[in-house]
Design a protein around this motif. Structure first.
Motif, PDB file in Angstrom:
ATOM      1  N   ASP A  66       0.830  -1.199   0.000  1.00 14.46           N
ATOM      2  CA  ASP A  66       0.000   0.000   0.000  1.00 14.46           C
ATOM      3  C   ASP A  66       0.867   1.252   0.000  1.00 14.46           C
ATOM      4  OD1 ASP A  66      -2.370   1.435  -0.007  1.00 14.46           O
ATOM      5  OD2 ASP A  66      -2.618   1.373   2.162  1.00 14.46           O
ATOM      6  N   GLU A 114     -10.852   1.384  12.141  1.00 11.42           N
ATOM      7  CA  GLU A 114      -9.585   1.406  11.394  1.00 11.42           C
ATOM      8  C   GLU A 114      -8.458   0.757  12.188  1.00 11.42           C
ATOM      9  OE1 GLU A 114      -8.661   2.985   8.030  1.00 11.42           O
ATOM     10  OE2 GLU A 114     -10.671   2.122   8.137  1.00 11.42           O
ATOM     11  N   HIS A 117      -8.210  -2.997  12.005  1.00 11.09           N
ATOM     12  CA  HIS A 117      -7.834  -3.551  10.701  1.00 11.09           C
ATOM     13  C   HIS A 117      -6.472  -3.065  10.209  1.00 11.09           C
ATOM     14  CE1 HIS A 117     -11.647  -5.586   9.761  1.00 11.09           C
ATOM     15  NE2 HIS A 117     -12.181  -4.642  10.492  1.00 11.09           N
ATOM     16  N   ARG A 118      -5.955  -2.016  10.831  1.00 10.86           N
ATOM     17  CA  ARG A 118      -4.658  -1.479  10.422  1.00 10.86           C
ATOM     18  C   ARG A 118      -3.806  -1.255  11.672  1.00 10.86           C
ATOM     19  NH1 ARG A 118      -5.386   3.532   6.516  1.00 10.86           N
ATOM     20  NH2 ARG A 118      -3.213   3.022   6.081  1.00 10.86           N
ATOM     21  N   ARG A 184      -7.130   7.690  -3.208  1.00 14.11           N
ATOM     22  CA  ARG A 184      -7.195   6.284  -3.605  1.00 14.11           C
ATOM     23  C   ARG A 184      -8.191   6.037  -4.743  1.00 14.11           C
ATOM     24  NH1 ARG A 184      -4.549   3.220   0.352  1.00 14.11           N
ATOM     25  NH2 ARG A 184      -4.171   4.365   2.278  1.00 14.11           N
ATOM     26  N   ASP A 236     -14.555  -4.424   5.726  1.00 15.28           N
ATOM     27  CA  ASP A 236     -13.785  -4.423   6.973  1.00 15.28           C
ATOM     28  C   ASP A 236     -14.686  -4.056   8.148  1.00 15.28           C
ATOM     29  OD1 ASP A 236     -11.506  -5.196   5.726  1.00 15.28           O
ATOM     30  OD2 ASP A 236     -10.461  -3.278   5.878  1.00 15.28           O
ATOM     31  N   ALA A 261     -15.691   0.888   5.962  1.00 22.36           N
ATOM     32  CA  ALA A 261     -14.499   0.635   5.164  1.00 22.36           C
ATOM     33  C   ALA A 261     -14.726  -0.667   4.410  1.00 22.36           C
ATOM     34  CB  ALA A 261     -13.254   0.527   6.032  1.00 22.36           C
ATOM     35  N   ALA A 262     -14.525  -0.633   3.101  1.00 26.79           N
ATOM     36  CA  ALA A 262     -14.774  -1.825   2.289  1.00 26.79           C
ATOM     37  C   ALA A 262     -13.850  -1.814   1.081  1.00 26.79           C
ATOM     38  CB  ALA A 262     -16.237  -1.872   1.851  1.00 26.79           C
ATOM     39  N   TRP A 263     -13.646  -3.006   0.515  1.00 28.07           N
ATOM     40  CA  TRP A 263     -12.712  -3.194  -0.605  1.00 28.07           C
ATOM     41  C   TRP A 263     -13.467  -3.343  -1.915  1.00 28.07           C
ATOM     42  CZ3 TRP A 263      -7.346  -3.335  -0.087  1.00 28.07           C
ATOM     43  CH2 TRP A 263      -6.863  -3.353   1.226  1.00 28.07           C
ATOM     44  N   ARG A 268      -9.128  -0.023  -1.036  1.00 24.31           N
ATOM     45  CA  ARG A 268      -9.856   0.107   0.235  1.00 24.31           C
ATOM     46  C   ARG A 268     -10.443   1.524   0.332  1.00 24.31           C
ATOM     47  NH1 ARG A 268      -8.998   1.161   5.829  1.00 24.31           N
ATOM     48  NH2 ARG A 268      -9.955  -0.383   7.203  1.00 24.31           N
TER      49      ARG A 268
END
Length: 275
Positions: A66, A114, A117-118, A184, A236, A261-263, A268
């Motif tokens: 990323d 967040e 997940h991060r 993004r 997520d 948050a989703a892909w 993302r």
């Protein structure tokens, strides 16, 4: 003016402070879009001098790929910032010289959504933001509401450390179809870009359901189904939280926020809106 070293920027800040100027700071990671520029405009309206930082902060990326693919466009970004007084573009070694070992962590707020997940993301963000506050000696800092959790963490950090800076949250700018502006978004393919606004639609449906008195889990199921039907690869999180503490909402009220948050297409996307 472009500044690449901390010492040069600080010397300029000392001169501005001697003049009695109010200093505004807009921290960014570059790849600027109209959302960023709206923050810059707000800063220019409220402050005598404005600093915009452009720094892709490696410590807030928990995924090396990323970091590697994050869009960078320094020349274009600088050209867009002709209204500001200083553009601060430090190198990684300038911000994190050899021997740098300190870290800022804001507990609680950093652990859900967040943060879950991060891992480490918000520690890196808080550390670099604290450095930018101290380097710039800014009176006001401008952050977008799109990164709602980040905004709450920065506010908590400023309060906990008795920092004198004022934090201004600025409304999320959206494309005509509702997609929140983000660096993004450039990485979305044509087909995915058409489907991406479903994230905003899903959050709207969740918020509408909560306002209508639906149970939180029932409302969230509606949003999750919209995302799945729209082709999002994974989700997520999609949650309704108390706006300041980010704890799961127990009941409807004016201080609630939907966060997601989703892909999609390997990208993302994050977003939020008020209930």
């Amino acid at each position: 003016m472009i500044f690449r070293t901390i010492s040069d920027l600080q010397a300029q800040v000392v001169a501005w402070k001697a003049e009695g100027a109010t200093i505004g700071l807009t921290p960014t990671m570059g790849a600027l879009h109209d959302g960023h520029l709206s923050l810059v405009k707000r800063a220019c309206e409220q402050c005598d001098r404005v600093i915009v930082s452009i720094f892709v902060n490696p410590t807030q990326f928990n995924n090396a790929a990323d970091l590697e693919t994050y869009p960078r466009s320094e020349n274009r970004d600088v050209a867009l910032l002709d209204r500001v007084d200083a553009v601060f573009v430090p190198s990684i070694t300038e911000m994190y010289p050899e021997g740098f070992v300190s870290n800022v962590r804001v507990g609680g707020l950093s652990e859900r959504l967040e943060g879950a997940h991060r891992p480490g993301h918000f520690d890196g963000m808080a550390t670099v933001v604290m450095k930018l506050f101290n380097i710039s000696k800014a009176d006001i800092a401008f952050f977008g509401e799109k990164d709602w959790q980040q905004l709450q963490i920065v506010r908590r950090m400023v309060k906990d450390f008795n920092h004198s800076i004022r934090i201004e949250g600025c409304v999320t700018l959206r494309e005509a179809d509702g997609l929140a502006m983000s660096s993004r978004n450039r990485r979305l393919g044509e087909n995915a870009r058409r489907r991406a606004p479903a994230l905003y639609s899903a959050m709207q449906k969740v918020a509408d359901a909560v306002r209508s008195g639906a149970e939180r889990d029932v409302a969230l199921d509606v949003g999750i189904q919209i995302l799945r039907d729209s082709g999002f690869e994974s989700i997520d999180y999609l949650d309704v939280c108390e706006a300041t503490t980010l704890t799961p909402a127990e009941k409807s009220g004016a201080s609630l926020r939907v966060l997601a948050a989703a892909w999609l297409d390997g990208v993302r996307l994050i977003d939020n809106l008020v209930v």
